[in-house]
Scaffold this motif. Structure first.
Motif, mmCIF file in Angstrom:
data_model
loop_
_atom_site.group_PDB
_atom_site.id
_atom_site.type_symbol
_atom_site.label_atom_id
_atom_site.label_comp_id
_atom_site.label_asym_id
_atom_site.label_seq_id
_atom_site.Cartn_x
_atom_site.Cartn_y
_atom_site.Cartn_z
ATOM 1 N N PHE B 28 0.833 -1.206 0.000
ATOM 2 C CA PHE B 28 0.000 0.000 0.000
ATOM 3 C C PHE B 28 0.874 1.266 0.000
ATOM 4 N N LEU B 32 -0.254 3.693 -2.636
ATOM 5 C CA LEU B 32 -1.086 4.770 -2.075
ATOM 6 C C LEU B 32 -0.260 5.870 -1.413
ATOM 7 N N HIS B 36 -0.701 7.293 3.624
ATOM 8 C CA HIS B 36 -2.062 6.754 3.562
ATOM 9 C C HIS B 36 -2.350 5.895 4.789
ATOM 10 N N LEU B 38 -3.898 3.167 5.115
ATOM 11 C CA LEU B 38 -3.701 1.724 4.935
ATOM 12 C C LEU B 38 -2.219 1.346 4.873
ATOM 13 N N SER B 95 -13.193 -2.661 -2.140
ATOM 14 C CA SER B 95 -12.346 -1.484 -1.950
ATOM 15 C C SER B 95 -10.938 -1.830 -2.406
ATOM 16 N N ASN B 96 -10.164 -0.834 -2.718
ATOM 17 C CA ASN B 96 -8.721 -1.008 -2.947
ATOM 18 C C ASN B 96 -8.391 -2.172 -3.868
ATOM 19 N N TRP B 97 -8.690 -1.989 -5.121
ATOM 20 C CA TRP B 97 -8.480 -3.029 -6.133
ATOM 21 C C TRP B 97 -7.303 -2.611 -7.018
ATOM 22 N N TYR B 98 -6.213 -3.332 -6.911
ATOM 23 C CA TYR B 98 -5.009 -3.003 -7.686
ATOM 24 C C TYR B 98 -4.371 -4.276 -8.216
#
Lengths: 77, 335
Positions: B28, B32, B36, B38, B95-98
């Motif tokens: 992350f 991010l 961030h 996360l 959420s948070n799809w990478y």
């Protein structure tokens, strides 16, 4: 039909697909075959063969060329 | 224990367990940024994502088969994570799809893994990137956007936070209907969904009110307040109960706006018949071309459209509180 699919894969992912063994025509071996590329391929296959894929089929087709041929065969026959 | 690990091309896909969480936080950091939440705050991650029953986090991760580094992730928040909530309890919000490049369409594989391994009656996501929207469309998700409604505080003459002027003042308020006053009382119940999701939120201070009629509880509203330079916005993030009740609450909403000294009330939602909202004085910010700030951490004047994708048994109503839209972003500047 198989050649037509190969040509399409070659065109979309910018590769010489005729010189790759069919087992190797899978997303992991082809740099441009990412999620967006896969969806481009799906759209082109749907247009060319006048068919529509279900979400489950779209996912199964990530197993590569052979699976794509199998699914399209099932749909058009 | 069932073996959940799956090999997919050059990747290994599995749930995120305790042994993986620091690697995920480092991942992350790369995608991010260092600040961030996360990337930094394990206690927040545990609060939002740790499934105590299954002893794992609500993240699906992919690792490169050879070097074992994380190369993709998808987070999810099942509604039942917060406790029983009958309306949408088996619904999962993503959420948070990478996914890294050259990983063989890993993004689609991650969402497929989740669908097969986590019980759900439907999957949805709010605030989509362009790429994600295309993928959801192709996978036959329904795409839409949350409408943004607002009510201004009648007692404020000069608005500093929202771009509002006198010409927007005409209301479709159903005066008679709104005089049938309900009683707004501060919530003191023990509904696990409200308690875990809002009352015990580690960063935001939510206010929960129950709407009563003759001491019968008819509905709950949940909101928080965001301020910039002493000018505040009351942000209604969730509503539980009969939607029709909303159409009779204009004066109670005015009381809240005055009590909390807010310029306006903002309400992002989808699925509510607008006539109920117009009856109690809400206006559609898009129809009125009114700017209402979205980002307060830090504050910016960019307007935000919250689009969504839903599949399966679609939720009847969608609110901003669904999914992860109420997650703080940058750690240092959370208010």
């Amino acid at each position: 039909m198989e050649n037509e699919i190969k040509k399409l894969i070659g065109k979309i992912f910018d590769i010489d697909v005729l010189n790759i063994s069919e087992d190797k025509i899978v997303p992991d071996n082809i740099e441009k075959w990412d999620s967006m590329g896969h969806l481009n391929l799906i759209t082109s296959l749907e247009e060319d063969f006048s068919i529509e894929f279900e979400p489950e089929e779209i996912v199964e087709m990530l197993n590569g060329f052979k699976e794509i041929v199998k699914i399209i065969n099932q749909k058009i026959n | 224990m069932t073996n959940l690990q799956e090999e997919s091309g050059n990747n290994i896909i599995n749930f995120c367990f305790e042994k993986d969480i620091y690697d995920l936080m480092s991942y992350f950091k790369i995608i991010l940024g260092n600040n961030h939440i996360l990337s930094n705050d394990l206690s927040f991650i545990k609060w939002q994502y740790f499934n105590k029953t299954l002893n794992r986090y609500n993240f699906i991760i992919s690792k490169n088969k050879e070097n074992k580094t994380i190369n993709g992730v998808i987070g999810y928040i099942p509604n039942n994570f917060y406790g029983e909530y009958c309306e949408k309890k088996d619904y999962i919000w993503l959420s948070n799809w990478y996914a890294e490049k050259n990983t063989g369409a890993l993004g689609i594989k991650l969402i497929d893994y989740l669908k097969r391994h986590e019980h759900n009656c439907g999957i949805g996501a709010i605030n989509l990137t362009k790429e994600a929207e295309i993928i959801y469309k192709m996978l036959k998700y329904k795409i839409g956007k949350l409408n943004k409604y607002f009510i201004v505080n009648e007692n404020i003459k000069e608005f500093k936070l929202i771009k509002y002027n006198e010409k927007n003042k005409n209301l479709n308020l159903d005066e008679k209907n709104n005089l049938k006053k309900y009683c707004f009382k501060k919530y003191n119940g023990d509904i696990s969904f409200i308690h875990k999701k809002y009352v015990t939120h580690p960063y935001y201070n939510y206010f929960v009110y129950q709407i009563e009629n003759n001491k019968n509880i008819l509905a709950y509203i949940i909101f928080r307040i965001s301020c910039y330079k002493s000018n505040c916005l009351l942000r209604l993030v969730d509503f539980i109960g009969d939607i029709e009740i909303l159409s009779k609450c204009y004066y109670e909403f005015q009381n809240l706006l005055n009590f909390y000294n807010c310029e306006a009330m903002e309400f992002y939602c989808y699925g509510i018949d607008e006539k109920y909202l117009f009856k109690c004085g809400f206006k559609n910010a898009e129809y009125e071309n009114i700017f209402i700030p979205y980002h307060f951490e830090p504050y910016s004047e960019n307007d935000v459209i919250l689009n969504f994708a839903v599949s399966g048994k679609n939720p009847k109503y969608i609110f901003k509180g669904d999914g992860d839209r109420e997650r703080p972003g940058i750690l240092k500047e959370v208010q």
